[in-house]
Design an enzyme around this catalytic site. Sequence first.
Site, PDB file in Angstrom:
ATOM      1  N   GLY A  87       0.833  -1.198   0.000  1.00 36.78           N
ATOM      2  CA  GLY A  87       0.000   0.000   0.000  1.00 36.78           C
ATOM      3  C   GLY A  87       0.862   1.240   0.000  1.00 36.78           C
ATOM      4  O   GLY A  87       2.038   1.185   0.366  1.00 36.78           O
ATOM      5  N   GLN A 128       3.370   9.820   1.218  1.00 41.44           N
ATOM      6  CA  GLN A 128       4.635   9.090   1.412  1.00 41.44           C
ATOM      7  C   GLN A 128       5.645   9.391   0.319  1.00 41.44           C
ATOM      8  O   GLN A 128       6.837   9.124   0.479  1.00 41.44           O
ATOM      9  CB  GLN A 128       4.380   7.577   1.514  1.00 41.44           C
ATOM     10  CG  GLN A 128       3.653   7.193   2.807  1.00 41.44           C
ATOM     11  CD  GLN A 128       3.415   5.708   2.898  1.00 41.44           C
ATOM     12  OE1 GLN A 128       2.474   5.185   2.336  1.00 41.44           O
ATOM     13  NE2 GLN A 128       4.284   5.006   3.607  1.00 41.44           N
ATOM     14  N   CYS A 168       5.367  -0.225   7.848  1.00 41.38           N
ATOM     15  CA  CYS A 168       5.128   0.979   7.050  1.00 41.38           C
ATOM     16  C   CYS A 168       6.401   1.309   6.284  1.00 41.38           C
ATOM     17  O   CYS A 168       7.491   1.283   6.864  1.00 41.38           O
ATOM     18  CB  CYS A 168       4.748   2.139   7.961  1.00 41.38           C
ATOM     19  SG  CYS A 168       4.374   3.655   7.066  1.00 41.38           S
ATOM     20  N   LEU A 169       6.246   1.627   5.007  1.00 40.62           N
ATOM     21  CA  LEU A 169       7.416   1.958   4.187  1.00 40.62           C
ATOM     22  C   LEU A 169       8.117   3.214   4.703  1.00 40.62           C
ATOM     23  O   LEU A 169       9.298   3.423   4.408  1.00 40.62           O
ATOM     24  CB  LEU A 169       7.002   2.146   2.721  1.00 40.62           C
ATOM     25  CG  LEU A 169       6.492   0.869   2.016  1.00 40.62           C
ATOM     26  CD1 LEU A 169       5.935   1.215   0.644  1.00 40.62           C
ATOM     27  CD2 LEU A 169       7.600  -0.169   1.902  1.00 40.62           C
ATOM     28  N   HIS A 178      -4.915   1.888   7.658  1.00 42.99           N
ATOM     29  CA  HIS A 178      -3.515   2.345   7.747  1.00 42.99           C
ATOM     30  C   HIS A 178      -3.273   3.489   6.758  1.00 42.99           C
ATOM     31  O   HIS A 178      -2.662   4.516   7.103  1.00 42.99           O
ATOM     32  CB  HIS A 178      -2.602   1.147   7.459  1.00 42.99           C
ATOM     33  CG  HIS A 178      -1.136   1.442   7.383  1.00 42.99           C
ATOM     34  ND1 HIS A 178      -0.208   0.911   8.260  1.00 42.99           N
ATOM     35  CD2 HIS A 178      -0.404   2.200   6.519  1.00 42.99           C
ATOM     36  CE1 HIS A 178       0.997   1.347   7.946  1.00 42.99           C
ATOM     37  NE2 HIS A 178       0.918   2.121   6.883  1.00 42.99           N
ATOM     38  N   GLU A 179      -3.775   3.336   5.526  1.00 40.24           N
ATOM     39  CA  GLU A 179      -3.544   4.357   4.486  1.00 40.24           C
ATOM     40  C   GLU A 179      -4.371   5.616   4.738  1.00 40.24           C
ATOM     41  O   GLU A 179      -3.876   6.737   4.554  1.00 40.24           O
ATOM     42  CB  GLU A 179      -3.854   3.798   3.091  1.00 40.24           C
ATOM     43  CG  GLU A 179      -3.084   2.545   2.686  1.00 40.24           C
ATOM     44  CD  GLU A 179      -1.580   2.651   2.826  1.00 40.24           C
ATOM     45  OE1 GLU A 179      -1.049   3.765   2.934  1.00 40.24           O
ATOM     46  OE2 GLU A 179      -0.922   1.596   2.851  1.00 40.24           O
ATOM     47  N   HIS A 217      -2.672   7.765   7.096  1.00 37.21           N
ATOM     48  CA  HIS A 217      -1.621   8.579   6.478  1.00 37.21           C
ATOM     49  C   HIS A 217      -2.187   9.895   5.935  1.00 37.21           C
ATOM     50  O   HIS A 217      -1.547  10.942   6.022  1.00 37.21           O
ATOM     51  CB  HIS A 217      -0.964   7.840   5.302  1.00 37.21           C
ATOM     52  CG  HIS A 217       0.161   6.923   5.672  1.00 37.21           C
ATOM     53  ND1 HIS A 217       1.311   7.353   6.293  1.00 37.21           N
ATOM     54  CD2 HIS A 217       0.332   5.594   5.479  1.00 37.21           C
ATOM     55  CE1 HIS A 217       2.136   6.328   6.468  1.00 37.21           C
ATOM     56  NE2 HIS A 217       1.564   5.245   5.980  1.00 37.21           N
TER      57      HIS A 217
HETATM   58  O1  GNR Z   1       3.712  -2.548   2.745  1.00 36.55           O
HETATM   59  C1  GNR Z   1       3.008  -2.391   3.748  1.00 36.55           C
HETATM   60  N1  GNR Z   1       2.638  -3.463   4.496  1.00 36.55           N
HETATM   61  C2  GNR Z   1       1.699  -3.401   5.503  1.00 36.55           C
HETATM   62  C3  GNR Z   1       1.604  -4.496   6.360  1.00 36.55           C
HETATM   63  C4  GNR Z   1       0.664  -4.517   7.372  1.00 36.55           C
HETATM   64  C5  GNR Z   1      -0.171  -3.449   7.535  1.00 36.55           C
HETATM   65  C6  GNR Z   1      -0.085  -2.346   6.710  1.00 36.55           C
HETATM   66  C7  GNR Z   1       0.834  -2.326   5.699  1.00 36.55           C
HETATM   67  S1  GNR Z   1       0.928  -0.965   4.641  1.00 36.55           S
HETATM   68  C8  GNR Z   1       2.614  -1.031   4.168  1.00 36.55           C
HETATM   69  C9  GNR Z   1       2.921   0.013   3.127  1.00 36.55           C
HETATM   70  C10 GNR Z   1       2.727   1.386   3.724  1.00 36.55           C
HETATM   71  O2  GNR Z   1       3.505   1.922   4.470  1.00 36.55           O
HETATM   72  N2  GNR Z   1       1.633   2.017   3.413  1.00 36.55           N
HETATM   73  O3  GNR Z   1       1.379   3.227   3.937  1.00 36.55           O
HETATM   74 NI    NI Z   2       2.381   3.255   5.865  1.00 37.04          NI
END
Ligand code: GNR
Ligand code: NI
Length: 176
Positions: free
Chosen positions: A46, A51, A94-95, A136-137, A140
């Site tokens: 995601g 980001q 999270c990346l 999660h997104e 952000h």
């Molecule tokens: O790549 C991602 N893996 C992930 C694993 C578990 C819960 C959420 C995520 S999102 C993350 C990519 C990211 O940082 N998206 O904002």
């Molecule tokens: Ni993230």
Amino acid sequence: MALREILILPDKRLRLVSKPVAKVDAATRKLIGDMFDTMYGAPGIGLAAIQIGEPKRIVTLDLAKKDDPKAPQVFINPEVVWESDEEGTYEEGCLSIPEYYEEVKRPSAVKVAYLDVDGKKQEVEATGLLATCLQHEIDHLNGVLFIDHISKLKRDRVIKKYAKAAKLAAKDDAKK
Ligand code: GNR
Ligand code: NI
């Protein structure tokens, strides 16, 4: 299409509240292309536009398993319109906080309203990994990171570690 740099904690831009997309135009579609390139290149499942430094309410996802065909999904101006009382725990990453993983508790199901790439209103009811990732997104887009959902002790420890790493990297750069 282009790979873009991913912002890393403690970059302050990650705390911005992103602006709604007024019109899904060619520039929006170009940005979405860059988001997919960057997300697949990372690799991640995601990505939120902020980001890569663009404070716009756009999310890309691909939850396909490694050997399955690609399943790109785009959510523009996504909004949680319903969430379950039931909660579930998932180990998130999270990346923007590379190599840190922690369990996060969130509603297990959500209904999300959004615009698709054609600017058409859509709604999806999500459970499992899709529910986790959408929350999660969408966090952000509001300047919220998954570490905001863990204990203050753990959060402060992570923030300190990344602040220290950024400081060391800046010092290294100055030497060159
Ligand atoms: O790549 C991602 N893996 C992930 C694993 C578990 C819960 C959420 C995520 S999102 C993350 C990519 C990211 O940082 N998206 O904002
Ligand atoms: Ni993230």
